[in-house]
Every structure is written in structure tokens, then in C-alpha cells.
Design an enzyme around this catalytic site. Sequence first.
Site, PDB file in Angstrom:
ATOM      1  N   ASP A  15      26.127  15.578  47.990  1.00 48.65           N
ATOM      2  CA  ASP A  15      25.871  16.435  49.142  1.00 48.65           C
ATOM      3  C   ASP A  15      24.905  17.576  48.835  1.00 48.65           C
ATOM      4  O   ASP A  15      24.741  17.993  47.683  1.00 48.65           O
ATOM      5  CB  ASP A  15      27.176  17.060  49.636  1.00 48.65           C
ATOM      6  CG  ASP A  15      28.033  16.091  50.430  1.00 48.65           C
ATOM      7  OD1 ASP A  15      27.724  14.889  50.446  1.00 48.65           O
ATOM      8  OD2 ASP A  15      29.028  16.549  51.021  1.00 48.65           O
ATOM      9  N   ASP A  16      24.307  18.094  49.911  1.00 47.51           N
ATOM     10  CA  ASP A  16      23.638  19.400  49.987  1.00 47.51           C
ATOM     11  C   ASP A  16      22.208  19.447  49.477  1.00 47.51           C
ATOM     12  O   ASP A  16      21.536  20.466  49.647  1.00 47.51           O
ATOM     13  CB  ASP A  16      24.446  20.487  49.267  1.00 47.51           C
ATOM     14  CG  ASP A  16      25.733  20.805  49.991  1.00 47.51           C
ATOM     15  OD1 ASP A  16      26.020  20.160  51.005  1.00 47.51           O
ATOM     16  OD2 ASP A  16      26.458  21.707  49.531  1.00 47.51           O
TER      17      ASP A  16
ATOM     18  N   HIS B  20      23.518  15.650  56.627  1.00 49.72           N
ATOM     19  CA  HIS B  20      24.612  16.594  56.339  1.00 49.72           C
ATOM     20  C   HIS B  20      24.411  17.896  57.118  1.00 49.72           C
ATOM     21  O   HIS B  20      24.823  18.965  56.661  1.00 49.72           O
ATOM     22  CB  HIS B  20      24.671  16.855  54.837  1.00 49.72           C
ATOM     23  CG  HIS B  20      25.956  17.461  54.357  1.00 49.72           C
ATOM     24  ND1 HIS B  20      27.201  17.112  54.846  1.00 49.72           N
ATOM     25  CD2 HIS B  20      26.196  18.420  53.399  1.00 49.72           C
ATOM     26  CE1 HIS B  20      28.133  17.806  54.217  1.00 49.72           C
ATOM     27  NE2 HIS B  20      27.549  18.621  53.348  1.00 49.72           N
TER      28      HIS B  20
ATOM     29  N   HIS C 165      27.874  16.710  44.265  1.00 48.82           N
ATOM     30  CA  HIS C 165      26.793  17.477  44.879  1.00 48.82           C
ATOM     31  C   HIS C 165      25.517  17.402  44.051  1.00 48.82           C
ATOM     32  O   HIS C 165      25.570  17.237  42.830  1.00 48.82           O
ATOM     33  CB  HIS C 165      27.232  18.930  45.072  1.00 48.82           C
ATOM     34  CG  HIS C 165      28.407  19.045  45.992  1.00 48.82           C
ATOM     35  ND1 HIS C 165      29.706  18.952  45.539  1.00 48.82           N
ATOM     36  CD2 HIS C 165      28.482  19.177  47.328  1.00 48.82           C
ATOM     37  CE1 HIS C 165      30.542  19.038  46.562  1.00 48.82           C
ATOM     38  NE2 HIS C 165      29.825  19.173  47.663  1.00 48.82           N
TER      39      HIS C 165
END
Length: 268
Positions: A77-78, A128, A223
Site C-alpha cells: 500500500d501507499d 488506494h 507497504h
Amino acid sequence: MSKYAAILVIFIFIFTTGCGQKPVKQETAAAPVPGPNTALSSSPISQTSTNTDVVHHASTVVNMVKMADKRVALTFDDGPDNKYTPRILDILKKNQIQATFFLIGENAQKHPQVINRILQEGHVLGNHSWDHQNLSKMTCDQIQSEISKTDELIKSISGQSPEVFRAPYGAVSTEVLETASLTGHQKIIGWSVDTQDWKGKTAAEILSTVKKEVRPGAIILQHSFGGRGGNLNNTVEALPLIIAYLKENGYSFVTVPELLSYDHTASK
């Protein structure tokens, strides 16, 4: 107010609430599950019924896929960024593994070359949101902007719309489910293994979590940007250990869309 005026008011209320979809019989709807007041959520998305009568047509939440075969999906993620995402990609390439990257629109805008590398090396692009806000506290229009703006940006860079969507913080409300459906994302992707790498856990602690929580059909959350103090060295250190452990225990690696294709009945 006259009898007919009262009926008219009720009629207008019914057809102007929600996110603009005609109500249908409910199958499932999600209650808000906000994460902590930190950069990322520490618990998987959950889905519970909130109304036994009607709800607008909505997406569903998938935390894992029930299956007998030992397949797992690694997700990050991110990102993207120019520091940790390339290092993660190097590890995945060395091990010939494809993963799923859930991208923040603002970060994607800054690092288009990394997005193209992700795609060129066989990984899947996910949405996201634009700037990682708690969508469950937003209006339908705001939610749609967060999702659609990111979809459009990633498509303009890569030529492909993101295949999957994950809500920031794992925060899902009925409005998020409805709006995700309106934007073409029929499934909101959660996770069943939260490594909590963003908290600064050591590589050994991250690996211990995976060992404890992994199951066939698991979706593993990590992440590629952020972390405590902006540091994700622990994620980079843990990733080869995770891969080695899973391989030794008979697991194979697939992307989230591939995982979903094996079993259309996903756990809530």
C-alpha cells in the site's frame, strides 16, 4: 401539512438518499471500520449487516479467498515512491513473484516511472484513493472524487485503469460500498494478514505475524511507502524472509485478481 404533501415529502426522501442508485434487496452491507489515527490501519476490513430491509446496490468486501490450494497474494500500500518501492520490486523480480500495489493518487502523480515499472514487471495496479483520507467520513461525491481521480490518473500514466480498489484505513461504510460500485469497483479488497510493518515492527516480528496468520487464500498487507518516521527498511528486510518461509511451506504467489479468480465466494 396535507396528506398528499406528506406523501410527496416521503417519496422525495426515499429517492434522494444514498448514492443515487435504486434500492435493492440487501445481501450484505458494511458498517464503518475506521483505522487508528495513524498513517495506516492495523485491522482487516470487516463487513456486517446494517439493514435487513433494503440497501442500495453495493460492492462487497474481500479479506481473503477460501480455498484448499496454498496460494497467497502479497499486497503493498501507499506507494509509489523512489526509495522503497524500487527495492521491493527488486526483491520480487529476483524471486519471480507478481504482487499487487495499491497506489495513492498523489504519490502516483509524483512517480509515473515507478508505476510503469510495476506494470512492466507483471504486477497489478490497485487504487488506494487520492490522498489516503478516511472515506467512511465523506459524502458520496467526495468518495467518488477520491476513487475516480485516482483511476483516471493511473490510466493516464499506464494506459490501464486500476483493476482493484482498497479503502484507506480499512474504513468502509455503506456509502463507500455504493460509490465504489458506481466507479466500477465491484469488490473492495481488504486483507487477512496485517504485518503492521508501518508501525516499525522488526523483520522478525513481521515474519512471526505471517507465520501465525497465513492461510490458503490469504491477502497479506505490507507497504511500499510511509512507515514510522518514513522508514520501511523493516519491510524490505522482512520481505525475502516471508517469501522464503512461504515457499518452504508450499505456498505459491498470485496477484489479487488471480486469487479472486480461483474462488468466487470470498470471505467477508
